[in-house]
Design a protein around this motif. Structure first.
Motif, PDB file in Angstrom:
ATOM      1  N   GLY A  61      -5.064  25.170 -11.847  1.00 19.51           N
ATOM      2  CA  GLY A  61      -5.470  23.920 -11.689  1.00 19.51           C
ATOM      3  C   GLY A  61      -6.505  23.845 -11.457  1.00 19.51           C
ATOM      4  N   SER A  62      -7.632  22.221 -11.927  1.00 20.03           N
ATOM      5  CA  SER A  62      -8.632  21.736 -11.626  1.00 20.03           C
ATOM      6  C   SER A  62      -9.610  21.163 -10.745  1.00 20.03           C
ATOM      7  N   PHE A  63     -10.555  20.592 -10.208  1.00 19.92           N
ATOM      8  CA  PHE A  63     -10.662  20.110  -9.594  1.00 19.92           C
ATOM      9  C   PHE A  63     -12.184  18.972 -10.384  1.00 19.92           C
ATOM     10  N   LEU A  64     -11.675  17.739 -10.177  1.00 18.26           N
ATOM     11  CA  LEU A  64     -11.976  16.100 -10.779  1.00 18.26           C
ATOM     12  C   LEU A  64     -12.715  15.437  -9.559  1.00 18.26           C
ATOM     13  N   ILE A  65     -14.117  15.654  -9.450  1.00 20.56           N
ATOM     14  CA  ILE A  65     -15.193  15.678  -8.465  1.00 20.56           C
ATOM     15  C   ILE A  65     -15.885  14.012  -9.961  1.00 20.56           C
ATOM     16  N   ARG A  66     -15.265  12.699  -8.308  1.00 22.57           N
ATOM     17  CA  ARG A  66     -16.083  11.553  -9.102  1.00 22.57           C
ATOM     18  C   ARG A  66     -17.680  11.428  -7.810  1.00 22.57           C
ATOM     19  N   ALA A  67     -18.081  11.218  -8.335  1.00 21.07           N
ATOM     20  CA  ALA A  67     -19.703  10.633  -7.980  1.00 21.07           C
ATOM     21  C   ALA A  67     -20.936  10.757  -7.929  1.00 21.07           C
ATOM     22  N   GLY A  68     -20.827   9.073  -8.132  1.00 21.70           N
ATOM     23  CA  GLY A  68     -22.783   8.208  -8.797  1.00 21.70           C
ATOM     24  C   GLY A  68     -22.062   8.373  -9.492  1.00 21.70           C
ATOM     25  N   ARG A 111     -20.015   9.482 -12.368  1.00 22.35           N
ATOM     26  CA  ARG A 111     -19.496  10.095 -13.036  1.00 22.35           C
ATOM     27  C   ARG A 111     -18.225  11.405 -12.245  1.00 22.35           C
ATOM     28  N   ARG A 112     -18.102  11.560 -13.880  1.00 18.29           N
ATOM     29  CA  ARG A 112     -16.218  12.347 -13.684  1.00 18.29           C
ATOM     30  C   ARG A 112     -16.551  13.644 -14.201  1.00 18.29           C
ATOM     31  N   ILE A 113     -16.638  14.357 -13.325  1.00 17.99           N
ATOM     32  CA  ILE A 113     -16.641  15.748 -13.392  1.00 17.99           C
ATOM     33  C   ILE A 113     -15.445  16.663 -13.739  1.00 17.99           C
ATOM     34  N   LEU A 114     -15.460  17.513 -14.093  1.00 12.11           N
ATOM     35  CA  LEU A 114     -13.799  18.777 -13.693  1.00 12.11           C
ATOM     36  C   LEU A 114     -14.761  19.665 -13.652  1.00 12.11           C
ATOM     37  N   VAL A 115     -14.425  20.591 -12.688  1.00 16.15           N
ATOM     38  CA  VAL A 115     -14.419  22.110 -12.232  1.00 16.15           C
ATOM     39  C   VAL A 115     -13.547  22.809 -12.826  1.00 16.15           C
ATOM     40  N   ASP A 116     -13.549  23.961 -13.493  1.00 17.79           N
ATOM     41  CA  ASP A 116     -12.896  24.284 -14.226  1.00 17.79           C
ATOM     42  C   ASP A 116     -11.740  23.502 -15.077  1.00 17.79           C
ATOM     43  N   LEU A 117     -11.034  24.587 -16.373  1.00 21.63           N
ATOM     44  CA  LEU A 117     -10.699  24.105 -17.354  1.00 21.63           C
ATOM     45  C   LEU A 117      -8.775  24.294 -16.788  1.00 21.63           C
ATOM     46  N   ALA A 118      -7.873  24.881 -15.579  1.00 20.30           N
ATOM     47  CA  ALA A 118      -6.741  25.655 -15.718  1.00 20.30           C
ATOM     48  C   ALA A 118      -6.646  27.055 -16.777  1.00 20.30           C
ATOM     49  N   VAL A 119      -5.388  26.581 -16.683  1.00 20.02           N
ATOM     50  CA  VAL A 119      -4.393  27.540 -17.638  1.00 20.02           C
ATOM     51  C   VAL A 119      -3.830  27.199 -18.979  1.00 20.02           C
ATOM     52  N   GLY A 120      -4.344  25.736 -19.085  1.00 23.32           N
ATOM     53  CA  GLY A 120      -3.515  24.822 -20.078  1.00 23.32           C
ATOM     54  C   GLY A 120      -1.916  25.027 -20.298  1.00 23.32           C
ATOM     55  N   LYS A 121      -1.353  25.300 -21.806  1.00 19.54           N
ATOM     56  CA  LYS A 121       0.084  24.616 -22.289  1.00 19.54           C
ATOM     57  C   LYS A 121       0.673  25.872 -22.165  1.00 19.54           C
ATOM     58  N   ILE A 122       1.450  26.727 -21.265  1.00 18.66           N
ATOM     59  CA  ILE A 122       1.662  28.289 -21.761  1.00 18.66           C
ATOM     60  C   ILE A 122       3.115  28.221 -20.887  1.00 18.66           C
ATOM     61  N   ASP A 123       3.453  29.242 -21.453  1.00 23.45           N
ATOM     62  CA  ASP A 123       4.869  29.892 -20.687  1.00 23.45           C
ATOM     63  C   ASP A 123       5.285  31.084 -21.303  1.00 23.45           C
ATOM     64  N   VAL A 124       4.848  31.530 -20.618  1.00 20.05           N
ATOM     65  CA  VAL A 124       4.846  33.013 -21.114  1.00 20.05           C
ATOM     66  C   VAL A 124       5.185  33.985 -19.826  1.00 20.05           C
ATOM     67  N   ASP A 125       6.146  35.028 -19.864  1.00 22.53           N
ATOM     68  CA  ASP A 125       6.797  35.955 -19.429  1.00 22.53           C
ATOM     69  C   ASP A 125       5.896  37.201 -19.284  1.00 22.53           C
TER      70      ASP A 125
END
Length: 152
Positions: A55-62, A64-78
């Motif tokens: 997952g990601s962390f959404l920070i809302r401050a002042g 601003r809308r900041i995403l920390v990391d962009l997770a794994v994306g659209k995948i379905d992998v074995d």
């Protein structure tokens, strides 16, 4: 069926941090952590698998809308014998916060592992991805993307 961690939020003063799940990996614990006696760690395994959330962390401050990391994306992998990886919920969870990709002004990468950069573009960066699945652009095109110099 395993599930990722639930969306959660904490507010400290004028800053809100929201955990935005994207998916999960059901990992073979003996491959990930060889030699660990899992019988001494009750509750860590689900149906013999170690479940790790992406997952990601959404920070809302002042304003601003900041995403920390962009997770794994659209995948379905074995990955036979290693893990089953599923992702793709980040944008839906962001929308449930009343935001779209265009509302994010900053993306901050902690590091560049695959499970932290999956939504950089519209195609998750998996090894051996066919050329027909080439990215067409940044998911968060209006955001400034930041990482440490060592990661770059």
């Amino acid at each position: 069926m395993p599930q990722p961690a639930a969306r959660s939020q904490i507010t400290i003063g004028d800053t809100t941090i929201t955990s935005l799940p994207d998916g999960f990996g059901a990992h073979n614990p003996d491959v990930l952590f060889p030699g660990v006696d899992w019988t001494t760690r009750p509750g860590f395994l689900e149906d013999g698998q170690l479940i790790l959330s992406f997952g990601s962390f959404l920070i809302r401050a002042g304003g601003r809308r900041i995403l920390v990391d962009l997770a794994v994306g659209k995948i379905d992998v074995d990955v036979p014998g290693v893990a089953q990886l599923k992702g793709g919920s980040l944008l839906r969870n962001l929308a449930e916060e009343g935001l779209s990709a265009d509302d994010i002004d900053t993306v901050l990468y902690t590091h560049l592992h695959l499970d932290h950069v999956g939504w950089t573009s519209d195609v998750a960066p998996l090894p051996n991805t066919p050329a027909t699945n080439s990215p067409t652009g940044l998911t968060f095109a209006r955001a400034r993307h930041l990482m440490s110099e060592d990661e770059w």
